[in-house]
Design a protein around this motif. Structure first.
Motif, PDB file in Angstrom:
ATOM      1  N   SER A 223      10.598  17.383 -31.656  1.00 12.98           N
ATOM      2  CA  SER A 223       9.536  17.903 -32.892  1.00 12.98           C
ATOM      3  C   SER A 223       8.927  18.557 -32.016  1.00 12.98           C
ATOM      4  N   TYR A 224       7.712  19.869 -32.456  1.00 14.34           N
ATOM      5  CA  TYR A 224       6.718  20.400 -31.673  1.00 14.34           C
ATOM      6  C   TYR A 224       5.288  20.144 -32.229  1.00 14.34           C
ATOM      7  N   TRP A 265       3.713  29.643 -33.808  1.00 13.56           N
ATOM      8  CA  TRP A 265       4.138  28.208 -33.120  1.00 13.56           C
ATOM      9  C   TRP A 265       5.683  28.582 -33.813  1.00 13.56           C
ATOM     10  N   VAL A 269       9.387  28.126 -31.987  1.00 18.10           N
ATOM     11  CA  VAL A 269      10.051  27.539 -31.807  1.00 18.10           C
ATOM     12  C   VAL A 269      11.411  27.881 -32.337  1.00 18.10           C
ATOM     13  N   ALA A 273      14.988  26.334 -30.236  1.00 18.47           N
ATOM     14  CA  ALA A 273      16.557  26.027 -31.281  1.00 18.47           C
ATOM     15  C   ALA A 273      17.726  27.616 -30.916  1.00 18.47           C
ATOM     16  N   VAL A 358      15.729  23.403 -38.007  1.00 19.60           N
ATOM     17  CA  VAL A 358      15.089  24.319 -37.952  1.00 19.60           C
ATOM     18  C   VAL A 358      14.374  23.892 -39.653  1.00 19.60           C
ATOM     19  N   PHE A 389      14.946  20.560 -35.591  1.00 18.58           N
ATOM     20  CA  PHE A 389      13.802  21.345 -35.110  1.00 18.58           C
ATOM     21  C   PHE A 389      12.800  20.724 -36.550  1.00 18.58           C
ATOM     22  N   PRO A 391       8.215  19.829 -37.129  1.00 12.64           N
ATOM     23  CA  PRO A 391       6.712  20.233 -36.700  1.00 12.64           C
ATOM     24  C   PRO A 391       6.149  18.439 -36.755  1.00 12.64           C
ATOM     25  N   ALA A 453       2.799  26.311 -29.964  1.00 14.57           N
ATOM     26  CA  ALA A 453       3.704  25.757 -30.122  1.00 14.57           C
ATOM     27  C   ALA A 453       3.680  24.746 -28.988  1.00 14.57           C
ATOM     28  N   PHE A 455       6.098  21.914 -26.817  1.00 10.99           N
ATOM     29  CA  PHE A 455       7.052  20.371 -27.480  1.00 10.99           C
ATOM     30  C   PHE A 455       7.150  19.484 -26.982  1.00 10.99           C
ATOM     31  N   PRO A 471       6.523  25.757 -23.745  1.00 11.70           N
ATOM     32  CA  PRO A 471       7.560  26.647 -24.555  1.00 11.70           C
ATOM     33  C   PRO A 471       8.170  26.818 -23.310  1.00 11.70           C
ATOM     34  N   GLU A 476      11.020  21.230 -21.165  1.00 11.61           N
ATOM     35  CA  GLU A 476      11.365  21.423 -22.136  1.00 11.61           C
ATOM     36  C   GLU A 476      12.876  21.916 -22.341  1.00 11.61           C
TER      37      GLU A 476
END
Length: 582
Positions: A223-224, A265, A269, A273, A358, A389, A391, A453, A455, A471, A476
């Motif tokens: 979750s981010y 964001w 992500v 990923a 994602v 991954f 939101p 973003a 983590f 990030p 992370e």
């Protein structure tokens, strides 16, 4: 056709059986077949989690009925054109010849085939044609992902009209049923203890059962969250942190802002990923990733960002046409890293090497979410895991945490607050996706300004692990670097160890400091906006004019990107204006 060949068809066609499964049919397939052949029902509903092998079960039923002379013809009804071809190829393995290119204009199929594969849309366009075909011979109708029979009232009526004369009807689904109350054709509904009519399956094989049997992969949800900034249609600039308690409307706008390709964001992500995919590929060399996008514009933008991150072109699937189907097949058979899709691979399409996903779409129904996650859970060998991954949106995390719950379709359930708040949104998104473009109503309601973003945590088996991290931070990386091959119990053990290590080194402090700074900045902006509102009212000027004058007097960028110090300078300036000191 051959029941022997059907027995030896890989339990989860088109890949071989997962480690630990039966040499012929899987245990659930054999049990469901025994139930079917014993009861010999006209209608039979099998609910089995994605990746469990519904196709193999259905084709074994078909070979049994054909060999016994109980049916003469097979008709497969599927959601998409691609799935028609997939069914035909699977059927050919057991000697059943299915024509996936049959069109309504033909009227009848060639004698070279034992039946046809059609779509729900095709049936809905000419139900009387398909009724006449069904009446012409003893027919087994296989309704793949049968909940699509309720996609529209006209579709349900057409499916019922077309196949009411069928000798046998076998309905299949692998996902939670619809959230609406439109009855699904040929599904039995029974009253529960609360007086609610619920769908009743003849055989159910859920995700929890399949995970225990080693048929599907365990799923880690990463979750981010982060800070989102946007402008409303009336010109107000808003800011919110994804994952913090927010109203439903603000959550939806913050979520949509996060998915904007122009923000930071999505790239953050995607980088995370891809890092996770690299770790998985150390143990599973052909592992692939899939980004599920909301619309065509976003899909192309995400693909461009993936190319910049990986140096490799991503496969882009935008619509349900022959070219898209070929691209999916090419990706499934190859070893390319990433595919980006809008709708094509949300349901039923088998690309067993997909291991990292994602979820970059604003569609929020349990049905679509389960379909999407179902693309990653098919196990090919012992120890494979899936990583998705997300939101940091409570609704999605709720879906992720309840994967093992079995859901039935309720015809007369009570509407909840969540239904009222989200169903309209999903309807708009669905309408927009029909032509894979952004809905004018949605697009005009706000303008994304920026996003970043962070983590937040890992969700596994309904338990949260991790204290968050920026990030690229060590916090992370601890979770992105989990081995690609792990047993479910090993996953939980490693996650606990990583969290303990993070706590020991004071992990999450960097994120906490960033959050503290963010909150201070938010308070300063809130104070400035109140002062601007009061001054604008005093002078009879629009807010935007006052903000512009402040920028000219104090310098710096627009408020959304101004630093805490620059905002404080503007507060001091406007306070002087109130006392006549310009």
């Amino acid at each position: 056709m051959s029941t022997s060949a059907a027995s030896h068809l890989p339990p989860a066609y088109p890949e071989r059986a997962a480690w630990g499964t039966a040499g012929k049919l899987r245990a659930w397939q054999a049990a469901a077949l025994e139930t079917y052949l014993t009861e010999r029902p006209r209608d039979f509903l099998a609910v089995a989690t994605p990746g469990a092998g519904k196709t193999t079960f259905a084709l074994r039923v078909a070979t049994e009925l054909l060999d016994r002379g109980e049916v003469q013809r097979i008709c497969v009804v599927a959601p998409t054109e691609h799935l028609k071809t997939q069914w035909a190829e699977a059927a050919a393995k057991v000697g059943i010849r299915i024509d996936p290119r049959f069109a309504n204009a033909q009227g009848r199929h060639s004698r070279d085939f034992d039946g046809v594969a059609v779509t729900y849309a095709g049936v809905a366009s000419k139900p009387l044609l398909h009724r006449a075909r069904t009446e012409a011979a003893r027919t087994l109708v296989i309704l793949d992902e049968v909940h699509h029979g309720g996609d529209a009232l006209s579709w349900g009526e057409a499916v019922r009209d077309a196949f009411e004369p069928a000798t046998r009807r076998l309905a299949l689904t692998g996902t939670p049923f619809r959230s609406d109350t439109a009855a699904i054709p040929f599904v039995r509904y029974e009253m529960d203890a609360e007086g609610v009519l619920r769908s009743s399956a003849d055989y159910t094989y859920g995700y929890a059962d399949a995970l225990r049997d080693g048929v599907v992969r365990p799923v880690l949800f990463l979750s981010y969250g982060g800070t989102m900034r946007w402008r409303t249609k009336v010109g107000d600039e808003l800011e919110a942190r994804l994952g913090e308690p927010l109203t439903q409307d603000v959550t939806k706008q913050a979520w949509r802002t996060a998915l904007d390709p122009a923000g930071d964001w999505v790239p953050a992500v995607l980088r995370a990923a891809d890092k996770r995919l690299s770790e998985v590929r150390r143990h599973v060399e052909d592992a692939g990733g899939l980004v599920i996008a909301s619309d065509q514009r976003s899909a192309r933008a995400y693909a461009k960002q993936l190319r910049e991150i990986t140096g490799q072109a991503a496969t882009v699937v935008l619509s349900d046409d022959a070219g898209a189907s070929a691209r999916i097949e090419e990706f499934a058979q190859g070893d390319a890293r990433w595919m980006v899709a809008v709708r094509m691979v949300s349901e039923g399409v088998d690309v067993p090497r997909l291991a990292v996903g994602v979820y970059a779409t604003s569609t929020s129904t349990p049905l679509f979410f389960a379909q999407a996650v179902g693309r990653f859970v098919r196990a090919r060998r012992r120890g494979e895991t899936a990583s998705v991954f997300l939101p940091n949106v409570p609704l999605l995390l709720g879906h992720a945490g309840s994967m093992e719950l079995e859901r039935d379709h309720a015809l007369n359930r009570k509407e909840t607050d969540e239904d009222q708040l989200w169903s309209e949104e999903d309807g708009l998104v669905a309408a927009a996706q029909e032509d894979e473009g952004a809905s004018d109503e949605l697009a005009g309601s706000y303008e994304a300004i920026g996003s970043d973003a962070e983590f937040d945590h890992v969700l596994f088996d309904a338990e949260q692990y991790g204290l968050g991290g920026m990030p690229g931070s060590e916090d992370e990386d601890d979770y992105l670097g989990l081995p690609g091959l792990l047993e479910p119990d090993q996953v939980a053990t490693l996650l606990r160890e990583r969290q303990k290590t993070q706590v020991g080194r004071g992990g999450g402090r960097e994120r906490a400091e960033a959050v503290s700074a963010h909150r201070a900045l938010a308070e300063h902006r809130k104070e400035l906006n109140k002062l601007v509102s009061a001054y604008a009212q005093k002078k009879g000027q629009p807010h935007a004019v006052v903000h512009a004058e402040l920028r000219r007097a104090s310098g710096g960028p627009e408020l959304a990107t101004a630093s805490s110090g620059q905002v404080r300078d503007r507060i001091d300036t406007i306070r002087r204006w109130f006392v006549g000191r310009r």
